[in-house]
Design a protein around this motif. Structure first.
Motif, PDB file in Angstrom:
ATOM      1  N   GLN A 221       0.792  -1.390   0.009  1.00  0.00           N
ATOM      2  CA  GLN A 221      -0.049   0.043   0.114  1.00  0.00           C
ATOM      3  C   GLN A 221       0.978   1.113   0.119  1.00  0.00           C
ATOM      4  O   GLN A 221       1.973   1.399   0.620  1.00  0.00           O
ATOM      5  N   GLY A 222       0.192   2.189  -0.612  1.00  0.00           N
ATOM      6  CA  GLY A 222       1.135   3.621  -0.744  1.00  0.00           C
ATOM      7  C   GLY A 222       1.652   4.196   0.621  1.00  0.00           C
ATOM      8  O   GLY A 222       2.545   4.922   0.739  1.00  0.00           O
ATOM      9  N   ASN A 223       0.779   4.035   1.666  1.00  0.00           N
ATOM     10  CA  ASN A 223       1.168   4.677   3.046  1.00  0.00           C
ATOM     11  C   ASN A 223       2.465   4.203   3.227  1.00  0.00           C
ATOM     12  O   ASN A 223       3.318   4.849   4.145  1.00  0.00           O
ATOM     13  N   TYR A 224       2.944   2.943   2.990  1.00  0.00           N
ATOM     14  CA  TYR A 224       4.079   2.421   3.490  1.00  0.00           C
ATOM     15  C   TYR A 224       5.333   3.109   2.713  1.00  0.00           C
ATOM     16  O   TYR A 224       6.360   3.418   3.257  1.00  0.00           O
ATOM     17  N   GLY A 225       4.940   3.707   1.592  1.00  0.00           N
ATOM     18  CA  GLY A 225       5.965   4.510   0.736  1.00  0.00           C
ATOM     19  C   GLY A 225       6.317   5.891   1.433  1.00  0.00           C
ATOM     20  O   GLY A 225       7.274   6.473   1.051  1.00  0.00           O
ATOM     21  N   ASP A 226       5.472   6.227   2.095  1.00  0.00           N
ATOM     22  CA  ASP A 226       5.576   7.556   2.814  1.00  0.00           C
ATOM     23  C   ASP A 226       6.567   7.684   4.088  1.00  0.00           C
ATOM     24  O   ASP A 226       6.976   8.355   4.847  1.00  0.00           O
ATOM     25  N   ARG A 227       7.148   6.337   4.507  1.00  0.00           N
ATOM     26  CA  ARG A 227       7.723   6.159   5.760  1.00  0.00           C
ATOM     27  C   ARG A 227       9.134   5.769   5.225  1.00  0.00           C
ATOM     28  O   ARG A 227       9.513   5.357   4.431  1.00  0.00           O
ATOM     29  N   LYS A 228       9.862   6.203   6.342  1.00  0.00           N
ATOM     30  CA  LYS A 228      11.474   6.683   6.286  1.00  0.00           C
ATOM     31  C   LYS A 228      12.072   5.217   5.774  1.00  0.00           C
ATOM     32  O   LYS A 228      12.941   5.113   5.312  1.00  0.00           O
ATOM     33  N   GLU A 229      11.689   4.082   6.640  1.00  0.00           N
ATOM     34  CA  GLU A 229      12.402   3.029   6.324  1.00  0.00           C
ATOM     35  C   GLU A 229      12.258   2.339   5.000  1.00  0.00           C
ATOM     36  O   GLU A 229      13.451   1.754   4.328  1.00  0.00           O
ATOM     37  N   PHE A 230      11.392   2.751   4.171  1.00  0.00           N
ATOM     38  CA  PHE A 230      11.174   2.299   2.668  1.00  0.00           C
ATOM     39  C   PHE A 230      12.001   2.985   1.792  1.00  0.00           C
ATOM     40  O   PHE A 230      12.247   2.949   0.713  1.00  0.00           O
ATOM     41  N   TYR A 231      12.580   4.383   2.439  1.00  0.00           N
ATOM     42  CA  TYR A 231      13.597   4.865   1.662  1.00  0.00           C
ATOM     43  C   TYR A 231      14.906   4.395   1.446  1.00  0.00           C
ATOM     44  O   TYR A 231      15.786   4.680   0.682  1.00  0.00           O
ATOM     45  N   HIS A 232      15.235   3.494   2.590  1.00  0.00           N
ATOM     46  CA  HIS A 232      16.282   2.913   2.742  1.00  0.00           C
ATOM     47  C   HIS A 232      16.057   1.298   2.465  1.00  0.00           C
ATOM     48  O   HIS A 232      17.168   0.475   2.612  1.00  0.00           O
ATOM     49  N   THR A 233      15.073   0.876   2.197  1.00  0.00           N
ATOM     50  CA  THR A 233      14.964  -0.664   1.858  1.00  0.00           C
ATOM     51  C   THR A 233      14.421  -0.864   0.387  1.00  0.00           C
ATOM     52  O   THR A 233      13.404  -0.719   0.099  1.00  0.00           O
ATOM     53  N   PRO A 234      15.388  -1.716  -0.249  1.00  0.00           N
ATOM     54  CA  PRO A 234      14.974  -2.237  -1.599  1.00  0.00           C
ATOM     55  C   PRO A 234      13.999  -2.990  -1.830  1.00  0.00           C
ATOM     56  O   PRO A 234      13.621  -3.786  -0.715  1.00  0.00           O
ATOM     57  N   PRO A 235      13.178  -3.143  -2.808  1.00  0.00           N
ATOM     58  CA  PRO A 235      11.948  -4.291  -2.908  1.00  0.00           C
ATOM     59  C   PRO A 235      12.700  -5.840  -2.806  1.00  0.00           C
ATOM     60  O   PRO A 235      13.680  -5.982  -3.292  1.00  0.00           O
ATOM     61  N   VAL A 236      11.909  -6.544  -2.104  1.00  0.00           N
ATOM     62  CA  VAL A 236      12.273  -7.874  -2.010  1.00  0.00           C
ATOM     63  C   VAL A 236      12.280  -8.688  -3.478  1.00  0.00           C
ATOM     64  O   VAL A 236      13.204  -9.506  -3.658  1.00  0.00           O
ATOM     65  N   MET A 237      11.564  -7.903  -4.358  1.00  0.00           N
ATOM     66  CA  MET A 237      11.630  -8.651  -5.629  1.00  0.00           C
ATOM     67  C   MET A 237      12.903  -8.232  -6.493  1.00  0.00           C
ATOM     68  O   MET A 237      13.505  -9.435  -6.866  1.00  0.00           O
ATOM     69  N   THR A 238      13.374  -7.297  -6.697  1.00  0.00           N
ATOM     70  CA  THR A 238      14.656  -6.887  -7.330  1.00  0.00           C
ATOM     71  C   THR A 238      15.806  -7.672  -6.510  1.00  0.00           C
ATOM     72  O   THR A 238      16.951  -7.914  -6.957  1.00  0.00           O
ATOM     73  N   VAL A 239      15.789  -7.651  -5.011  1.00  0.00           N
ATOM     74  CA  VAL A 239      16.826  -8.241  -4.416  1.00  0.00           C
ATOM     75  C   VAL A 239      16.974  -9.879  -4.780  1.00  0.00           C
ATOM     76  O   VAL A 239      17.746 -10.339  -4.887  1.00  0.00           O
ATOM     77  N   ALA A 240      15.535 -10.384  -4.763  1.00  0.00           N
ATOM     78  CA  ALA A 240      15.673 -11.732  -5.274  1.00  0.00           C
ATOM     79  C   ALA A 240      16.081 -11.887  -6.659  1.00  0.00           C
ATOM     80  O   ALA A 240      16.766 -13.043  -6.962  1.00  0.00           O
ATOM     81  N   MET A 241      15.724 -10.857  -7.587  1.00  0.00           N
ATOM     82  CA  MET A 241      16.365 -10.965  -8.954  1.00  0.00           C
ATOM     83  C   MET A 241      17.760 -11.080  -8.989  1.00  0.00           C
ATOM     84  O   MET A 241      18.544 -11.694  -9.573  1.00  0.00           O
ATOM     85  N   VAL A 242      18.420 -10.141  -8.048  1.00  0.00           N
ATOM     86  CA  VAL A 242      19.977 -10.020  -8.004  1.00  0.00           C
ATOM     87  C   VAL A 242      20.558 -11.486  -7.657  1.00  0.00           C
ATOM     88  O   VAL A 242      21.513 -11.937  -8.130  1.00  0.00           O
ATOM     89  N   GLN A 243      19.781 -12.128  -6.584  1.00  0.00           N
ATOM     90  CA  GLN A 243      20.143 -13.463  -6.057  1.00  0.00           C
ATOM     91  C   GLN A 243      19.995 -14.650  -7.176  1.00  0.00           C
ATOM     92  O   GLN A 243      20.831 -15.428  -7.147  1.00  0.00           O
ATOM     93  N   ALA A 244      19.186 -14.144  -8.019  1.00  0.00           N
ATOM     94  CA  ALA A 244      18.883 -15.194  -9.107  1.00  0.00           C
ATOM     95  C   ALA A 244      19.752 -15.033 -10.393  1.00  0.00           C
ATOM     96  O   ALA A 244      19.504 -15.597 -11.287  1.00  0.00           O
ATOM     97  N   GLY A 245      20.656 -13.917 -10.293  1.00  0.00           N
ATOM     98  CA  GLY A 245      21.569 -13.716 -11.292  1.00  0.00           C
ATOM     99  C   GLY A 245      20.853 -12.960 -12.543  1.00  0.00           C
ATOM    100  O   GLY A 245      21.635 -12.997 -13.814  1.00  0.00           O
ATOM    101  N   TYR A 246      19.830 -12.187 -12.476  1.00  0.00           N
ATOM    102  CA  TYR A 246      19.214 -11.364 -13.446  1.00  0.00           C
ATOM    103  C   TYR A 246      20.118 -10.119 -13.603  1.00  0.00           C
ATOM    104  O   TYR A 246      20.210  -9.514 -12.642  1.00  0.00           O
ATOM    105  N   GLN A 247      19.994  -9.516 -14.785  1.00  0.00           N
ATOM    106  CA  GLN A 247      20.412  -8.522 -15.325  1.00  0.00           C
ATOM    107  C   GLN A 247      19.282  -7.506 -15.234  1.00  0.00           C
ATOM    108  O   GLN A 247      18.310  -7.845 -15.789  1.00  0.00           O
ATOM    109  N   GLN A 248      19.202  -6.257 -14.535  1.00  0.00           N
ATOM    110  CA  GLN A 248      18.476  -5.560 -14.500  1.00  0.00           C
ATOM    111  C   GLN A 248      18.476  -4.018 -14.833  1.00  0.00           C
ATOM    112  O   GLN A 248      19.660  -3.396 -14.838  1.00  0.00           O
ATOM    113  N   ALA A 249      17.453  -3.531 -15.366  1.00  0.00           N
ATOM    114  CA  ALA A 249      17.561  -1.975 -15.634  1.00  0.00           C
ATOM    115  C   ALA A 249      16.225  -1.394 -16.060  1.00  0.00           C
ATOM    116  O   ALA A 249      15.180  -2.200 -16.206  1.00  0.00           O
TER     117      ALA A 249
END
Length: 600
Positions: free
Chosen positions: A312-340
């Motif tokens: 939900q968008g209310n999470y996006g207004d909170r400070k922690e999410f300014y410094h927390t990457p999405p779990v999806m892209t983190v998992a993509m990195v671990q799976a060896g995906y090139q991302q852009a």
């Protein structure tokens, strides 16, 4: 003798009035202590200027509230019943009630992000057991009334000493200076977009800081017009994801699928047709199309946050999410995906200094000729990038021309038509210009997808919808279906065409990729507010917006709320329902979802 009695009465009333002023000042101080709880909800200042403003604002605001309570509830009684014992007891009860209401407001604000109002009170009363988790709600009022009675008697016995030292005028002057200064500073901060100050606008109850943006700008003080909310914070510990991800080892997979998301700013669901967007219309007929799909918000920020985080968008207004990457892209990195990600510089700045694009190569373009030319550059940049990849990849291409009603210079568009919706005469021009922009984007989609293989998982959608207005403020506040309902089409390799009629949203994109592409076995509730797009959602509502203003889309009604507790209810066609009452159970579910990742 009569004159002497009148004089004694006047002296007694005067003493009681002086006592009342000091008692109000003392309660203003107690209110400041309780008010500190609001800062644990929104976060503390991170700059000297933020601390300075917060100090004078807190002193001025809570002292003013205490004085208002005195004027309304105590001063008339002082004149009608000038008896010190009665007044002290009555004042202690009034002050205790006021401070308890303030304390309860801090609890409601911490959990729901809104202040007390008839709506918020009804909501909190329904959810009372979840809010009051201990017996402190009994002990605290008892302690407060004991403090109030002690203070009332203490001040009464020393009122003459206080009068002789003439502290009263100094205290009033100090509080007055703080109150006026805080509003003057806020006028400047509002005109200059100083977010270290303006982020506290909604923190305190009954707070309405003065603004004079147009006045300041007319005198040469212009704001930065930034939409920087870096200081919207939440101090609780974040559990995201709730449990560690359990995804299949990439080495055990026979083949990993490329993933492409194409997100078009301002793409309405009801504008995808053979006349305006012939290519996309045919493409969705040949693939899996979702006919009742919603964005996560009505702006680029909330729509993109929903796509990357699935929250939900209310999470996006909170400070922690300014410094927390999405779990999806983190998992993509671990799976060896090139991302852009490919987007305009304007949109990239919306997430400046945030972690939403961590792990991705951020490729931006900008053109002085407009957003259409920028989109063409980004399409070509993606084509070049994807052709150079030697392994599996994930990419998002963001196109923004429709949001600005833009087309390239010399573009040959399509004929104008009568709008299919009711619009004002001036909006008819925007409507047809918007169609020209969509026709241009349709050609860009064709060009882009001609360079993507059939073995790629492709999702095409709108970042948000569009209403036909040139007023940015009106556009940003509108949560009608036209501004949030977007098309969604998915090309799944080796899967036949299909039409999905159940309601879906951007919150389902992350769970779909996590479960079907990365083969993660976690419950989607560990990291998302949504469910996989391949199954109907278990929720009967969709949250759209951010923490300031949001809408709850249900089956047959739409509820729009702000953080002050004001709400309006519409039918599914966005016609206001004057007699409709709020559905508290669903709203409680929404509020709980908005704090779920902090309650683990």
């Amino acid at each position: 003798m009569v004159e002497r009695k009148k004089q004694m009465t006047r002296d007694k009333v005067s003493r009681l009035v002086n006592w009342g002023h000091w008692f109000a000042f003392f309660n203003g101080f107690l209110a400041m202590i309780i008010g500190a709880r609001y800062l644990s909800s929104v976060g503390y200042p991170e700059t000297i200027i933020g601390w300075g403003y917060l100090a004078i604002s807190t002193i001025g605001h809570f002292s003013f509230l205490a004085f208002i309570v005195y004027v309304v509830f105590l001063f008339p009684i002082t004149l009608l019943l000038p008896y010190s014992k009665i007044l002290r007891g009555y004042a202690a009860l009034v002050a205790t009630l006021g401070l308890c209401i303030l304390l309860y407001d801090t609890i409601v604000f911490d959990d729901y992000g809104i202040h007390l109002s008839p709506f918020a009170f009804d909501l909190a009363w329904t959810d009372l057991n979840a809010l009051l988790k201990s017996t402190s709600y009994i002990a605290t009022p008892t302690a407060i009334i004991l403090i109030e009675l002690t203070a009332a008697n203490f001040i009464w016995k020393r009122i003459e000493k206080l009068e002789k030292k003439q502290f009263g005028n100094k205290a009033i002057a100090f509080v007055g200076i703080c109150f006026i200064s805080s509003h003057l500073v806020h006028i400047w901060a509002d005109a200059s977009d100083v977010t270290q100050i303006t982020r506290f606008d909604d923190t305190y109850p009954l707070s309405y800081p003065a603004t004079a943006r147009s006045f300041m700008e007319s005198h040469g003080i212009e704001g930065t017009n930034s939409d920087d909310n870096r200081y919207q914070t939440k101090s609780r510990n974040l559990s995201y994801p709730i449990l560690p991800l359990q995804c299949k080892d990439p080495a055990l997979l026979s083949q990993q699928t490329n993933v492409l998301i194409i997100s078009v700013d301002g793409l309405r669901a009801d504008m995808v047709n053979e006349l305006t967007m012939p290519f996309l219309t045919q493409y969705q007929n040949d693939n899996k199309q979702f006919t009742d799909h919603f964005s996560g918000g009505n702006q680029f920020k909330t729509g993109m946050f929903a796509m990357f985080y699935g929250l939900q968008g209310n999470y996006g207004d909170r400070k922690e999410f300014y410094h927390t990457p999405p779990v999806m892209t983190v998992a993509m990195v671990q799976a060896g995906y090139q991302q852009a990600i490919f987007l305009s510089e304007e949109n990239e700045k919306v997430f400046d200094n945030r972690s939403i694009f961590d792990g991705l190569s951020v490729i931006t373009n900008e053109s002085e000729e407009g957003s259409a030319q920028t989109d063409m550059k980004n399409v070509q940049a993606f084509i070049d990038w994807s052709a150079s990849q030697q392994s599996h990849w994930f990419s998002l291409v963001n196109l923004s021309a429709p949001k600005h009603y833009d087309t390239p210079i010399g573009f040959l568009g399509i004929e104008t038509i009568k709008p299919h919706i009711d619009v004002k005469p001036a909006q008819k021009v925007l409507y047809n210009q918007y169609r020209q922009s969509l026709y241009f984007i349709d050609q860009q989609l064709k060009e882009l997808l001609n360079h993507v293989g059939d073995d790629t998982l492709i999702m095409i959608t709108g970042t948000h919808g569009q209403i036909f207005s040139s007023n940015p403020s009106e556009v940003n506040q509108d949560l009608s279906p036209g501004n949030v309902k977007v098309p969604f089409v998915m090309h799944w390799p080796n899967v036949s065409a299909d039409t999905v009629s159940y309601r879906t949203s951007h919150f389902g994109i992350v769970p779909t990729i996590m479960s079907q592409v990365l083969h993660c076995n976690n419950s989607t509730r560990d990291y998302s507010s949504g469910y996989s797009l391949l199954q109907p959602s278990q929720q009967k509502w969709v949250y759209i917006g951010d923490s300031r203003t949001f809408a709850i889309y249900q089956k047959s009604e739409i509820t729009v709320l702000d953080r002050h507790g004001k709400y309006r209810i519409y039918d599914i066609n966005y016609q206001k329902q004057l007699k409709q009452k709020l559905s508290a159970p669903e709203l409680i579910q929404v509020m709980r979802e908005g704090r779920r990742l902090y309650n683990q």
